[in-house]
Design a protein around this motif. Structure first.
Motif, short mmCIF file in Angstrom:
data_model
loop_
_atom_site.label_atom_id
_atom_site.label_comp_id
_atom_site.label_asym_id
_atom_site.label_seq_id
_atom_site.Cartn_x
_atom_site.Cartn_y
_atom_site.Cartn_z
N VAL A 252 0.87 -1.35 -0.06
CA VAL A 252 0.06 -0.02 -0.12
C VAL A 252 0.75 1.05 -0.05
CG1 VAL A 252 -1.61 1.46 1.30
CG2 VAL A 252 -1.95 -1.13 1.07
N ALA A 253 0.48 2.35 -0.80
CA ALA A 253 1.26 3.23 -0.82
C ALA A 253 1.50 4.02 0.48
CB ALA A 253 0.47 4.54 -1.62
N PRO A 254 2.50 4.72 0.78
CA PRO A 254 3.53 5.10 -0.02
C PRO A 254 4.62 3.89 -0.36
CG PRO A 254 4.35 5.79 2.04
CD PRO A 254 3.14 5.01 2.40
N ALA A 255 4.63 2.78 0.10
CA ALA A 255 5.43 1.63 -0.36
C ALA A 255 5.22 1.50 -1.85
CB ALA A 255 4.98 0.30 0.24
N SER A 256 6.15 1.04 -2.60
CA SER A 256 6.11 1.01 -4.18
C SER A 256 6.98 -0.23 -4.68
CB SER A 256 6.24 2.30 -4.90
OG SER A 256 7.33 2.78 -4.64
N ASN A 257 8.01 -0.45 -3.80
CA ASN A 257 8.87 -1.57 -4.32
C ASN A 257 8.65 -2.64 -4.29
OD1 ASN A 257 10.37 1.08 -4.50
ND2 ASN A 257 12.16 -0.04 -4.76
N ALA A 258 7.49 -3.28 -3.67
CA ALA A 258 7.22 -4.54 -3.51
C ALA A 258 6.16 -5.00 -4.11
CB ALA A 258 7.09 -5.18 -1.74
N ILE A 259 6.31 -6.23 -4.72
CA ILE A 259 4.99 -6.76 -5.51
C ILE A 259 4.80 -8.25 -5.09
CG2 ILE A 259 4.33 -7.50 -7.76
CD1 ILE A 259 6.21 -5.34 -8.94
N GLY B 176 -5.55 -21.31 -23.43
CA GLY B 176 -6.44 -20.21 -23.85
C GLY B 176 -5.51 -18.85 -23.83
N ASP B 177 -6.35 -17.88 -23.66
CA ASP B 177 -6.04 -16.38 -24.04
C ASP B 177 -5.62 -15.78 -22.33
OD1 ASP B 177 -8.29 -16.15 -23.12
OD2 ASP B 177 -9.01 -14.58 -24.50
N ALA B 178 -5.08 -16.70 -21.62
CA ALA B 178 -4.77 -16.24 -20.21
C ALA B 178 -3.56 -15.00 -20.43
CB ALA B 178 -4.45 -17.19 -19.39
N LYS B 179 -3.79 -13.96 -19.64
CA LYS B 179 -2.68 -13.13 -19.65
C LYS B 179 -2.06 -12.91 -18.33
CE LYS B 179 -4.12 -11.65 -23.71
NZ LYS B 179 -3.30 -11.62 -24.99
N LEU B 180 -0.58 -12.35 -18.48
CA LEU B 180 0.09 -11.94 -17.32
C LEU B 180 -0.32 -10.40 -17.14
CD1 LEU B 180 3.76 -13.27 -18.28
CD2 LEU B 180 1.88 -14.40 -16.83
N ARG B 181 -0.70 -10.20 -15.78
CA ARG B 181 -0.86 -8.46 -15.47
C ARG B 181 -0.86 -8.59 -14.34
NH1 ARG B 181 -6.41 -8.23 -13.95
NH2 ARG B 181 -7.40 -10.28 -14.35
N TYR B 182 -0.55 -7.19 -13.86
CA TYR B 182 -0.62 -6.99 -12.23
C TYR B 182 -1.96 -6.54 -11.83
CZ TYR B 182 4.54 -6.65 -13.46
OH TYR B 182 5.90 -7.06 -13.55
N VAL B 183 -2.19 -6.90 -10.57
CA VAL B 183 -3.44 -6.77 -10.04
C VAL B 183 -3.13 -6.34 -8.42
CG1 VAL B 183 -4.71 -8.47 -11.15
CG2 VAL B 183 -3.66 -9.43 -9.25
N GLY B 184 -4.24 -6.30 -7.64
CA GLY B 184 -3.93 -5.69 -6.38
C GLY B 184 -4.87 -4.53 -5.93
N GLU B 185 -5.38 -3.89 -6.86
CA GLU B 185 -6.09 -2.34 -6.45
C GLU B 185 -7.25 -2.74 -5.50
OE1 GLU B 185 -5.92 0.45 -10.25
OE2 GLU B 185 -7.15 -1.16 -10.64
N SER B 186 -7.82 -3.93 -5.43
CA SER B 186 -9.00 -3.93 -4.51
C SER B 186 -8.31 -4.00 -3.05
CB SER B 186 -9.66 -5.23 -4.85
OG SER B 186 -10.55 -5.13 -6.25
N SER B 187 -7.15 -4.67 -3.03
CA SER B 187 -6.62 -4.96 -1.67
C SER B 187 -5.64 -3.94 -1.22
CB SER B 187 -5.86 -6.44 -1.62
OG SER B 187 -6.85 -7.37 -1.78
N PHE B 188 -4.87 -3.25 -2.14
CA PHE B 188 -3.89 -2.36 -1.96
C PHE B 188 -4.09 -0.93 -2.28
CE2 PHE B 188 -1.83 -6.87 -2.78
CZ PHE B 188 -2.11 -7.08 -1.40
N GLY B 189 -4.95 -0.93 -3.29
CA GLY B 189 -5.26 0.55 -3.79
C GLY B 189 -4.35 0.97 -5.05
N GLN B 190 -3.40 -0.11 -5.32
CA GLN B 190 -2.36 0.02 -6.48
C GLN B 190 -2.20 -1.17 -6.96
OE1 GLN B 190 1.33 2.09 -5.43
NE2 GLN B 190 1.48 0.58 -3.49
N LYS B 191 -1.65 -1.61 -8.18
CA LYS B 191 -1.31 -2.84 -8.62
C LYS B 191 0.19 -3.10 -8.41
CE LYS B 191 -4.00 -2.47 -12.85
NZ LYS B 191 -4.17 -2.40 -14.24
N ARG B 192 0.02 -3.92 -7.07
CA ARG B 192 1.31 -4.30 -6.61
C ARG B 192 1.26 -5.92 -6.11
NH1 ARG B 192 2.92 -0.51 -8.64
NH2 ARG B 192 4.44 0.86 -7.75
N GLN B 193 0.52 -6.65 -7.14
CA GLN B 193 0.40 -8.30 -7.11
C GLN B 193 0.47 -9.02 -8.37
OE1 GLN B 193 -3.11 -9.24 -4.85
NE2 GLN B 193 -2.75 -11.28 -4.75
N LEU B 194 0.89 -9.92 -8.55
CA LEU B 194 1.07 -10.91 -9.76
C LEU B 194 -0.28 -11.41 -9.71
CD1 LEU B 194 4.56 -12.52 -9.74
CD2 LEU B 194 3.80 -10.21 -10.27
#
Length: 395
Positions: free
Chosen positions: A139-146, A354-372
């Motif tokens: 969660v912000a201000p942290a930004s270097n951990a995913i 199938g057409d699965a994608k690599l993308r970053y998620v986490g907005e619901s839990s952390f308010g920013q995309k910091r999860q695989l």
């Protein structure tokens, strides 16, 4: 005169021959990716799975000629450090990565270690991928951990809800080691269980990680007659001991955990008594696994003589790092460029059908995309191996 002409001709021939050698034997540049995590002690299976997954995938990519990022082709080099589940050693490991010019590190595997290395990562320009759950890391201000996997506060509610709807679970009890990681996971589990309407009949019992006799630990818990016994944050070494003790005390209810486990360790430590044990598994079921995932499993098994189902999840971190660098080559030496790429990044997922994608998620839990984004696969131990109980997704 003849001798001088001969020497001149020989020299020219040698130069011509040498000119051909680099084209045939040119070495790729090295892309160093670090691993700092636990590969010894009771929780060793978690880190070993990480390191082996990275090494198996790196060897495969290098065998294919390396990875092209921008105009440069790289061989992937894994730089590993065993932190022994000690926050001080985790810090030392991250400092070593900085000294070695490593900007991307997988791990640490536990909450304390992941929190301890944050200042070093932020000061030295390192993006790291912990397998640890404290929201403050993401969660912000942290930004270097995913976050490299599904967190317990994401998987716990999914497991409890499934067991309520399909197994009639109404009462739940929690047991945790007296350490910060398991206690934090226990507290998150209790909160999720109560939110779903489950009756929490025991939530204060703890044990020391070096416990060998779990009978006095479990007796008061089982006297509360739970339908579900949750082993919060349990290590692969302690899980079979707790399961065995609970069954030998006559407990017939369900047992689960939100941490990943090792089927071979369960088989050796608990045998048939582990039947029905529920845990978070790897990210690929038979139905989801692509040909590339099947080949990864084969290569991993050939390389190390065995396979850990958790590596279905652990294979992803290296893939995300490489593909994100491909999307923005400037990030090779500048993690701020990596961060700029996260929000819009998308690439084909080689490990799923199938057409699965690599993308970053986490907005619901952390308010920013910091999860695989990896599938949440929940397993049930049956006949010496894990079988898929259900699959879900995390936003």
């Amino acid at each position: 005169m003849l001798r001088r002409s001969f020497l001149k001709s020989t020299a020219l021939a040698a130069v011509a021959t040498l000119a051909l050698i680099p084209a045939a034997h040119a070495e790729n540049a090295k892309l160093k990716i670090g691993f700092v995590g636990v590969t010894s002690g009771p929780a060793a299976a978690w880190g070993i799975s990480n390191q082996r997954s990275m090494e198996a995938r790196a060897a495969w990519l290098n065998e294919l000629g390396g990875v092209q990022i921008g105009d440069t082709t790289y061989d992937v080099q894994i730089v590993a450090f065993d932190d022994q589940k000690d926050p001080k050693r985790a810090i030392a490991g991250m400092e070593k990565m900085a000294q070695d010019g490593v900007h991307y590190v997988v791990g640490p595997n536990v909450d304390d270690g992941a929190a301890a290395v944050r200042p070093v990562a932020e000061q030295k320009g390192i993006i790291y991928f912990p397998y640890a759950f404290p929201k403050t890391l993401y969660v912000a201000p942290a930004s270097n951990a995913i976050l490299g996997m599904v967190a317990n506060y994401q998987s716990g509610p999914a497991i409890y809800k499934y067991l309520m709807e399909n197994k009639g679970v109404k009462k739940v009890a929690f047991v945790a080691a007296n350490e910060s990681d398991p206690l934090s996971q226990r507290d998150s589990g209790i909160e999720a269980a109560k939110a779903l309407g489950l009756e929490v009949v025991s939530d204060k019992v703890t044990y020391q990680v070096d416990t060998t006799d779990f009978t006095p630990v479990l007796l008061p818990v089982l006297q509360a007659q739970p339908d579900l016994l949750v082993l919060s944050g349990v290590s692969p070494a302690n899980a079979p001991q707790l399961i065995r003790s609970a069954r030998e005390l006559g407990y017939e209810g369900l047992i689960s955990t939100e941490t990943a486990q090792d089927a071979s360790v369960l088989a050796e430590g608990a045998g048939d008594l582990a039947e029905g044990f529920i845990s978070v598994g790897g990210a690929s079921t038979e139905e989801l696994a692509s040909d590339a995932m099947r080949e990864f499993v084969e290569r991993y098994t050939k390389m190390f003589g065995e396979y850990n189902d958790e590596s279905n999840t652990k294979v992803y971190a290296l893939e995300y790092i490489i593909e994100t660098l491909k999307a923005n080559p400037a990030a090779i030496s500048d993690v701020e460029e990596f961060k700029k790429t996260i929000d819009t990044f998308e690439a084909p997922n080689p490990f799923m059908v199938g057409d699965a994608k690599l993308r970053y998620v986490g907005e619901s839990s952390f308010g920013q995309k910091r999860q695989l984004s990896v599938p949440l696969v929940v397993n049930e131990y049956r006949g010496g191996k894990f079988e898929t109980l259900f699959v879900a997704e995390v936003d």
